[in-house]
Scaffold this motif. Structure first.
Motif, PDB file in Angstrom:
ATOM      1  N   VAL A 181     -24.069  17.001 -13.390  1.00 34.34           N
ATOM      2  CA  VAL A 181     -23.611  15.769 -14.056  1.00 34.34           C
ATOM      3  C   VAL A 181     -23.478  16.087 -15.554  1.00 34.34           C
ATOM      4  CG1 VAL A 181     -24.144  13.332 -14.478  1.00 34.34           C
ATOM      5  CG2 VAL A 181     -24.865  14.435 -12.327  1.00 34.34           C
ATOM      6  N   PRO A 182     -22.299  15.832 -16.144  1.00 32.10           N
ATOM      7  CA  PRO A 182     -22.055  16.292 -17.512  1.00 32.10           C
ATOM      8  C   PRO A 182     -23.133  15.915 -18.532  1.00 32.10           C
ATOM      9  CG  PRO A 182     -20.014  15.534 -16.554  1.00 32.10           C
ATOM     10  CD  PRO A 182     -21.090  15.241 -15.545  1.00 32.10           C
ATOM     11  N   VAL A 183     -23.769  14.767 -18.377  1.00 31.36           N
ATOM     12  CA  VAL A 183     -24.739  14.357 -19.402  1.00 31.36           C
ATOM     13  C   VAL A 183     -26.125  14.985 -19.207  1.00 31.36           C
ATOM     14  CG1 VAL A 183     -23.623  12.145 -19.918  1.00 31.36           C
ATOM     15  CG2 VAL A 183     -25.334  12.270 -18.075  1.00 31.36           C
ATOM     16  N   GLU A 184     -26.300  15.769 -18.131  1.00 34.41           N
ATOM     17  CA  GLU A 184     -27.670  16.265 -17.886  1.00 34.41           C
ATOM     18  C   GLU A 184     -28.030  17.389 -18.862  1.00 34.41           C
ATOM     19  OE1 GLU A 184     -27.277  17.316 -13.772  1.00 34.41           O
ATOM     20  OE2 GLU A 184     -26.702  19.368 -14.204  1.00 34.41           O
ATOM     21  N   SER A 185     -29.287  17.386 -19.281  1.00 35.41           N
ATOM     22  CA  SER A 185     -29.764  18.440 -20.176  1.00 35.41           C
ATOM     23  C   SER A 185     -30.130  19.650 -19.328  1.00 35.41           C
ATOM     24  CB  SER A 185     -31.015  17.957 -20.912  1.00 35.41           C
ATOM     25  OG  SER A 185     -32.062  17.825 -19.961  1.00 35.41           O
ATOM     26  N   ASP A 186     -30.421  20.774 -19.982  1.00 34.82           N
ATOM     27  CA  ASP A 186     -30.813  21.983 -19.254  1.00 34.82           C
ATOM     28  C   ASP A 186     -32.109  21.764 -18.485  1.00 34.82           C
ATOM     29  OD1 ASP A 186     -28.610  23.258 -20.109  1.00 34.82           O
ATOM     30  OD2 ASP A 186     -29.617  24.434 -21.693  1.00 34.82           O
ATOM     31  N   GLN A 187     -32.919  20.827 -18.949  1.00 32.93           N
ATOM     32  CA  GLN A 187     -34.228  20.617 -18.303  1.00 32.93           C
ATOM     33  C   GLN A 187     -34.180  19.588 -17.177  1.00 32.93           C
ATOM     34  OE1 GLN A 187     -33.982  20.376 -21.865  1.00 32.93           O
ATOM     35  NE2 GLN A 187     -34.377  22.584 -21.855  1.00 32.93           N
TER      36      GLN A 187
END
Ligand code: SF4
Length: 405
Positions: A181-187
């Motif tokens: 999902v584009p808004v997800e962070s690496d964590q």
């Protein structure tokens, strides 16, 4: 309910002993209702309140078509759409109707649910009806990701839903995650997987977000209202999800499915093993084994109103697969089961078909390192490399026609 799309595959990281618990026949009930359309979803659904006559219509179709299935069934699955959009009463009625035709005493009875529908009372009613597995459309515990996906629930509701199903005594609780999902962070994926493990979730289906033509998400991205999907980041996200799930004790037993020991979905394995199943409801698929090894596939036309008024005579499409064709499909599907793989001779005997063209295709895939065989060539499985190219291996198998149809 979920995106229900398989990920692109990736490094097969299965671990632990292979468990081959496969149902011998099953019933699927398609519940087409959703409260709203998630912007990425292109399923054929109905945005409306569940009709009061739905369960009775399912029972009517079941009564008319029961002879198509070998009984007792050992799995019953409610999918959608959103089965949890139905009140618990109709779910119990449908379980009772199937049970009256013969459900094995240890049958898996599974239901897909959206977190916002799950309360302690509802989960207890499902349990009382005999539900043994609930699959929650969690997608993420992070609100920013859920907002991008246009889901109706938030992370806290997902946690409460898990807790409610547990407290109700549902033995198997699974959840779906959508990654990439584009808004997800690496964590983000790590946090979601950790949360699933912390909550004692036994089964995780991890899907890659895909952009389907004609969906609201496509339009939102086109007008700049949502960030676009990035192929490279998505592939990374999926591989990270696979690695993290395995790290947390989930064995990958299918391209998108991960389970703790003994938590595999029996109903999913029934599909991959090409076992007979009776699909009820608008848009449901069925598979029936015919004498002589042929297979009859049926697709109920997805028109809820036509089906509701005449569930036994509503339009459907039938396709008969000749034994050789049915065998190719059984192998192509069966290879999805990364842990069990396929028993080529056993399948060929079930379909009364010559396995040699398929064996040649499997040998070629073995030479490329994509499949491996054991038991003296009886059982074939995708390797880690093959799992990454599962669709291509399946295409090769489906094209292995030899001289027969
Ligand atoms: S809940 Fe959302 S993703 Fe699931 S079927 Fe309904 S619209 Fe599609």
């Amino acid at each position: 309910m979920t995106s229900d799309r398989l990920g692109t595959g990736g490094e097969s990281t299965r671990g632990g002993p292979a468990r081959h618990v496969v149902a011998s026949s099953g019933v699927y009930v398609h519940v087409p209702y959703c409260r709203r359309r998630c912007p990425y979803c292109d399923f054929s659904i109905e945005i409306r309140r569940a009709d009061a006559g739905f369960a009775a219509a399912v029972a009517e179709e079941l009564a008319a078509r029961a002879a198509e299935l070998p009984w007792p069934a050992d799995s019953l699955s409610f999918g959608g759409g959103t089965p949890s959009a139905l009140p618990a009463g109709p779910i119990a009625e449908m379980v009772a109707a199937v049970r009256a035709h013969g459900l094995a005493s240890d049958a898996e009875i599974s239901l897909e649910a959206n977190p916002e529908d799950v309360t302690g009372e509802v989960a207890s009613a499902w349990r009382a009806a005999g539900v043994t597995r609930v699959s929650l459309g969690v997608q993420s515990f992070e609100d920013e990701v859920l907002a991008f996906l246009g889901r109706a629930h938030r992370g806290e509701q997902a946690r409460s839903a898990v807790q409610a199903t547990r407290e109700a005594g549902i033995p198997h609780v699974g959840l779906d995650l959508i990654v990439g999902v584009p808004v997800e962070s690496d964590q983000r994926i790590g946090r979601d997987v950790e949360e699933a493990a912390r909550l004692g979730i036994g089964h995780v289906s991890a899907y890659l977000l895909t952009l389907e033509a004609g969906t609201p998400l496509e339009r939102l991205i086109a007008r700049g209202a949502r960030a676009p999907l990035d192929d490279e980041r998505q592939a990374d996200a999926y591989q990270r999800a696979q690695a993290l799930l395995v790290e947390h004790g989930y064995a990958q037993y299918e391209v998108s499915s991960f389970a703790m020991a003994g938590e595999e979905s029996r109903h999913n394995r029934l599909y991959w093993a090409h076992r007979p199943y009776l699909g009820l409801g608008p848009g449901a698929h069925s598979l029936r084994e015919l004498p002589g090894g042929a297979v009859l596939r049926r697709h109920n036309v997805a028109r809820l109103d036509r089906w509701l008024t005449a569930p036994t005579t509503a339009p459907h499409e039938d396709e008969t697969l000749a034994p050789a064709h049915a065998l190719r499909e059984a192998v192509a599907f069966g290879l999805r089961d990364l842990a069990a793989g396929i028993d080529l001779e056993g399948l060929a005997a079930r379909r009364s078909a010559d396995p040699s063209p398929i064996e040649a295709a499997l040998r070629a895939a073995r030479d490329r390192g994509e499949v491996a065989d054991d038991d003296g060539g009886r059982r074939w499985r995708l390797t880690s490399l093959g799992a990454r190219f599962a669709d291509r291996v399946a295409r090769d198998v489906l094209a292995a026609r030899g001289d027969s149809l």
